[in-house]
Design a protein around this motif. Structure first.
Motif, PDB file in Angstrom:
ATOM      1  N   LYS A 200      -5.991  36.505  11.741  1.00  0.00           N
ATOM      2  CA  LYS A 200      -6.052  36.799  10.302  1.00  0.00           C
ATOM      3  C   LYS A 200      -6.963  35.828   9.554  1.00  0.00           C
ATOM      4  O   LYS A 200      -7.669  36.232   8.628  1.00  0.00           O
ATOM      5  CB  LYS A 200      -4.650  36.766   9.685  1.00  0.00           C
ATOM      6  N   SER A 201      -6.956  34.547   9.939  1.00  0.00           N
ATOM      7  CA  SER A 201      -7.836  33.599   9.258  1.00  0.00           C
ATOM      8  C   SER A 201      -8.171  32.450  10.197  1.00  0.00           C
ATOM      9  O   SER A 201      -7.410  32.125  11.119  1.00  0.00           O
ATOM     10  CB  SER A 201      -7.198  33.063   7.972  1.00  0.00           C
ATOM     11  N   ASP A 206     -10.642  34.249   5.684  1.00  0.00           N
ATOM     12  CA  ASP A 206     -10.095  35.496   6.217  1.00  0.00           C
ATOM     13  C   ASP A 206     -11.009  36.036   7.315  1.00  0.00           C
ATOM     14  O   ASP A 206     -12.240  36.024   7.170  1.00  0.00           O
ATOM     15  CB  ASP A 206      -9.947  36.530   5.111  1.00  0.00           C
ATOM     16  N   TYR A 229      -2.514  33.845  12.829  1.00  0.00           N
ATOM     17  CA  TYR A 229      -2.545  35.109  13.575  1.00  0.00           C
ATOM     18  C   TYR A 229      -1.223  35.834  13.384  1.00  0.00           C
ATOM     19  O   TYR A 229      -0.224  35.234  12.948  1.00  0.00           O
ATOM     20  CB  TYR A 229      -2.815  34.863  15.060  1.00  0.00           C
ATOM     21  N   PRO A 235       3.277  36.591  10.541  1.00  0.00           N
ATOM     22  CA  PRO A 235       2.153  35.648  10.576  1.00  0.00           C
ATOM     23  C   PRO A 235       2.580  34.299  11.140  1.00  0.00           C
ATOM     24  O   PRO A 235       3.675  33.804  10.842  1.00  0.00           O
ATOM     25  CB  PRO A 235       1.744  35.539   9.107  1.00  0.00           C
TER      26      PRO A 235
END
Length: 443
Positions: A200-201, A206, A229, A235
């Motif tokens: 995700k980042s 991002d 992730y 998350p």
């Protein structure tokens, strides 16, 4: 048994597709010829003995025994013999005889009512349109099939979901250790990443696509950064430190670059030890023409290097050397690839169908490029003859000289026969190679 049937089905699918492509190629010649009032006597798919035919109007439509192309027969393809339009000249030289007999054959079916319906009397621009009609039809088919492929099925693109997490750090070019529990872990394995995790980042940014993520990782060697992730919908945040290691340099076509000695070119970059999963992503209509253009450029490169490529094919066919997977193949090779794709039951049906459609698109684009070669008996040779006729008539007009008349392309028939023999020899070599040493595309 199922695998065999799927293989046969793939071969039949592509065989029918190629046959239809050839038929439509000839339609590309037929329609403008009829539009310009040229009398077309025959429209045939294949060569050799006629298996079936039917006459409609002034044209006989049929299928012949040897499915190796097709033709449209138009009256008056060449100007008449120079003596009086029908009587042969006195010269008996071999080349003169070939041209004379070809002119006579071209006028055997010409009657008084066809005086203004013969091909050789057409304006140059009409000749070019008729001869380009066939290749243009293949181009059109290629564009349509590429549109179906890209817009309907999509293309496989890397996602931000992991497919692989390497356990051990291995120097580029070195074998993977046999004991995965007793090795230096990759940063990804050390951080606890697993296949199926979605990034995700990275370093506070991002992650929306794999390419940008890879670029950030490569630029972050030795730097500890936060990584977020998602696993099971939740998350998870961790810290990760990309290691500096040698990785191969990849070109725009996704192929690893090599130096003059054939060794892979590498660069020192950050590395995590992860690989992405792929998903089919549908493309917009605006992506179709650029994709077609890229295919044409690649095919043009193969055609330009054809003599060199054929030497490689011959060497591989008569030795233990492997075939070049990027080299030319015959229709036999195309059929074999189609059968292998169709028989891959581990691959989703939609992906196999997309590959077969892409294969047919490539065949049509190859026919488009190949037929533009300015060499008889290919369509490009007739176009070159028409352009030469237009050029010399223009020069005569500019300098107020007598109109030289239509260019007698029959004079080039000896060269045509040599080219035809070379093309047949090339085809025979490729077919032989595709039987005894086929291209291995799937490992």
């Amino acid at each position: 048994m199922v695998t065999v049937l799927l293989f046969i089905g793939g071969v039949v699918f592509v065989a029918i597709g190629i046959a239809l492509s050839i038929a439509l190629h000839e339609v590309g010649h037929l329609l403008p010829a009829k539009l310009f009032k040229v009398r077309v006597t025959r429209y045939m798919i294949g060569f050799g003995p006629t298996l079936w035919s039917k006459k409609k109007g002034e044209t006989e439509y049929g299928i012949k025994a040897i499915p190796a192309g097709g033709y449209v027969a138009m009256v008056g393809m060449y100007p008449p013999n120079p003596a009086d339009g029908s009587v042969r000249p006195s010269s008996t030289g071999m080349f003169q005889t070939i041209a004379t007999e070809a002119r006579s054959a071209a006028h055997e079916e010409v009657g008084p009512e066809d005086a203004n319906r013969v091909f050789y009397k057409l304006p140059v621009w009409k000749k070019i349109i008729i001869m380009l009609g066939g290749p243009f039809m293949n181009l059109l088919i290629g564009v349509v099939l590429m549109g179906v492929l890209l817009m309907g099925f999509g293309t496989a693109q890397a996602t931000t979901t992991l497919a692989d997490v390497n356990a051990c750090q291995v120097a580029f070019g070195e074998p993977t250790p046999t004991d995965l529990n007793n090795c230096t872990k990759t940063p990804a394995a050390a951080a606890g990443l697993r296949p199926g995790d979605t990034i995700k980042s990275f370093d506070g940014k991002d992650v929306t696509n794999w390419t940008a993520f890879t670029d950030d990782v490569r630029a972050s060697a030795g730097k500890t950064v936060p990584l977020v992730y998602v696993r099971g919908g939740e998350p998870i945040t961790t810290n990760i430190t990309p290691v500096l290691t040698a990785r191969p340099v990849i070109d725009a076509n996704g192929v690893a670059k090599v130096d003059a000695d054939g060794k892979a070119v590498t660069v020192q970059v950050g590395f995590l030890g992860v690989g992405p999963s792929a998903a089919m992503v549908r493309q917009p209509a605006s992506a179709v023409l650029p994709a077609v253009g890229n295919n044409i450029v690649q095919i043009g490169g193969v055609v330009f290097q054809l003599p060199q490529k054929l030497v490689g094919v011959a060497q591989a066919a008569f030795s233990s050397e492997p075939r070049d997977p990027n080299g030319p193949i015959s229709v036999v090779g195309v059929g074999r690839v189609a059968g292998e794709v169709a028989a891959m039951e581990e691959i989703p049906l939609s992906s196999r169908a997309a590959t077969l459609i892409g294969l047919l698109a490539g065949v049509n684009l190859a026919l488009f490029v190949f037929n533009l070669i300015p060499l008889l008996p290919l369509d490009g040779g007739h176009v070159a003859g028409a352009l030469y006729e237009g050029a010399r008539r223009t020069v005569a007009k500019v300098f107020k000289r007598k109109d030289p008349g239509p260019f007698d392309i029959a004079k080039l028939l000896p060269v045509t026969y040599v080219a035809a023999v070379v093309l047949m020899a090339m085809g025979a070599l490729l077919i032989y190679a595709d039987i005894v040493k086929p291209v291995n595309l799937f490992g």
